[in-house]
Scaffold this motif. Sequence first.
Motif, PDB file in Angstrom:
ATOM      1  N   THR A   6      -5.642 -11.825   8.967  1.00  0.00           N
ATOM      2  CA  THR A   6      -4.306 -12.071   8.377  1.00  0.00           C
ATOM      3  C   THR A   6      -3.893 -10.517   7.514  1.00  0.00           C
ATOM      4  O   THR A   6      -4.862  -9.873   6.937  1.00  0.00           O
ATOM      5  N   GLU A   8      -1.932 -10.585   4.669  1.00  0.00           N
ATOM      6  CA  GLU A   8      -1.949 -10.729   3.404  1.00  0.00           C
ATOM      7  C   GLU A   8      -3.387 -11.413   3.027  1.00  0.00           C
ATOM      8  O   GLU A   8      -3.728 -12.503   3.353  1.00  0.00           O
ATOM      9  N   VAL A  10      -5.766 -13.276   0.775  1.00  0.00           N
ATOM     10  CA  VAL A  10      -5.499 -14.753  -0.022  1.00  0.00           C
ATOM     11  C   VAL A  10      -6.385 -14.639  -1.253  1.00  0.00           C
ATOM     12  O   VAL A  10      -7.551 -14.152  -1.339  1.00  0.00           O
ATOM     13  N   GLU A  12      -8.187 -16.177  -4.356  1.00  0.00           N
ATOM     14  CA  GLU A  12      -8.564 -17.382  -4.886  1.00  0.00           C
ATOM     15  C   GLU A  12      -8.093 -17.584  -6.421  1.00  0.00           C
ATOM     16  O   GLU A  12      -8.328 -16.545  -7.139  1.00  0.00           O
ATOM     17  N   THR A  37      -7.639 -22.015  -4.009  1.00  0.00           N
ATOM     18  CA  THR A  37      -6.128 -22.113  -3.559  1.00  0.00           C
ATOM     19  C   THR A  37      -5.350 -21.247  -4.472  1.00  0.00           C
ATOM     20  O   THR A  37      -5.435 -21.714  -5.819  1.00  0.00           O
ATOM     21  N   GLY A  38      -4.669 -20.481  -4.099  1.00  0.00           N
ATOM     22  CA  GLY A  38      -3.782 -19.641  -4.858  1.00  0.00           C
ATOM     23  C   GLY A  38      -2.716 -20.328  -5.394  1.00  0.00           C
ATOM     24  O   GLY A  38      -2.014 -21.267  -4.695  1.00  0.00           O
ATOM     25  N   GLU A  40       0.499 -19.211  -5.597  1.00  0.00           N
ATOM     26  CA  GLU A  40       1.586 -18.860  -4.884  1.00  0.00           C
ATOM     27  C   GLU A  40       1.311 -19.567  -3.423  1.00  0.00           C
ATOM     28  O   GLU A  40       2.361 -19.718  -2.806  1.00  0.00           O
ATOM     29  N   GLN A  41       0.406 -20.379  -3.274  1.00  0.00           N
ATOM     30  CA  GLN A  41       0.306 -21.107  -1.876  1.00  0.00           C
ATOM     31  C   GLN A  41       0.734 -22.317  -2.278  1.00  0.00           C
ATOM     32  O   GLN A  41       1.084 -23.200  -1.345  1.00  0.00           O
ATOM     33  N   LEU A  42       0.785 -22.675  -3.652  1.00  0.00           N
ATOM     34  CA  LEU A  42       0.957 -24.090  -3.873  1.00  0.00           C
ATOM     35  C   LEU A  42       2.541 -24.263  -4.419  1.00  0.00           C
ATOM     36  O   LEU A  42       3.257 -25.102  -4.170  1.00  0.00           O
ATOM     37  N   LYS A  84       5.460 -26.346  -2.577  1.00  0.00           N
ATOM     38  CA  LYS A  84       5.354 -26.161  -1.236  1.00  0.00           C
ATOM     39  C   LYS A  84       4.865 -27.360  -0.386  1.00  0.00           C
ATOM     40  O   LYS A  84       3.791 -27.983  -0.588  1.00  0.00           O
ATOM     41  N   ASN A  85       5.397 -27.429   0.967  1.00  0.00           N
ATOM     42  CA  ASN A  85       5.053 -28.518   1.955  1.00  0.00           C
ATOM     43  C   ASN A  85       5.218 -29.839   1.324  1.00  0.00           C
ATOM     44  O   ASN A  85       4.680 -30.753   1.899  1.00  0.00           O
TER      45      ASN A  85
END
Length: 199
Positions: A6, A8, A10, A12, A37-38, A40-42, A84-85
């Motif tokens: 990828t 970007e 990730v 942690e 999990t970052g 910014e991922q959440l 997110k999601n």
Amino acid sequence: MAKPVTDEPVQEVVMSQVPAEILELIKFADTTLSEGTGVEQLVLFKEIDAKGTVQTVDSKTAVNLYKRMMSPKTPDTFPLFEIKNTDKTILVLGGKGYEGPIWAKVLIDKNTREILKIEFGHQFESEGYGAAITNSSFEKQFLGAKIGLEANTFGLQQGGREVIKGNQPIDGISGATVTGNKVVELLNEGLLRLKEYTE
């Protein structure tokens, strides 16, 4: 089988490095952040100004806005935290009560415009009076309400009379007329900003 590459990296999450405010908001949204999990991922960090214009900001800006909601001079711009999601968004509002700053964390469903959860806070409101905004019996009155985009979402009934007109009447707090008014005004003003955001 090789892992896909990828562009970007990730990052942690190290739980001790996540600001307490973000951990608090994630918990408020009934979501969890785990090692690996970052943030910014959440969470997607945004702000909404007095005209209802929403823009994406970095996490530091959003956390600083969140902290300012609890200060005597609250800004005209409020932070939004999108989970997110999911359809969940947290709107944090701040204003002045009878004795000092008051604030609200409002968890909404962006698609249905329903208030899923709400929590009020204050700095100097009197025990037995304005401090009662943090009582669950007061907060529960706001749950399930659908956000009004053209008129006040909430009305206020105080001493048997309508003090503020709105779609869903809220019973005020005995002996805390000013604080009750300020809470309902704060919510109505903040929620009206969401018109473009939720359409």
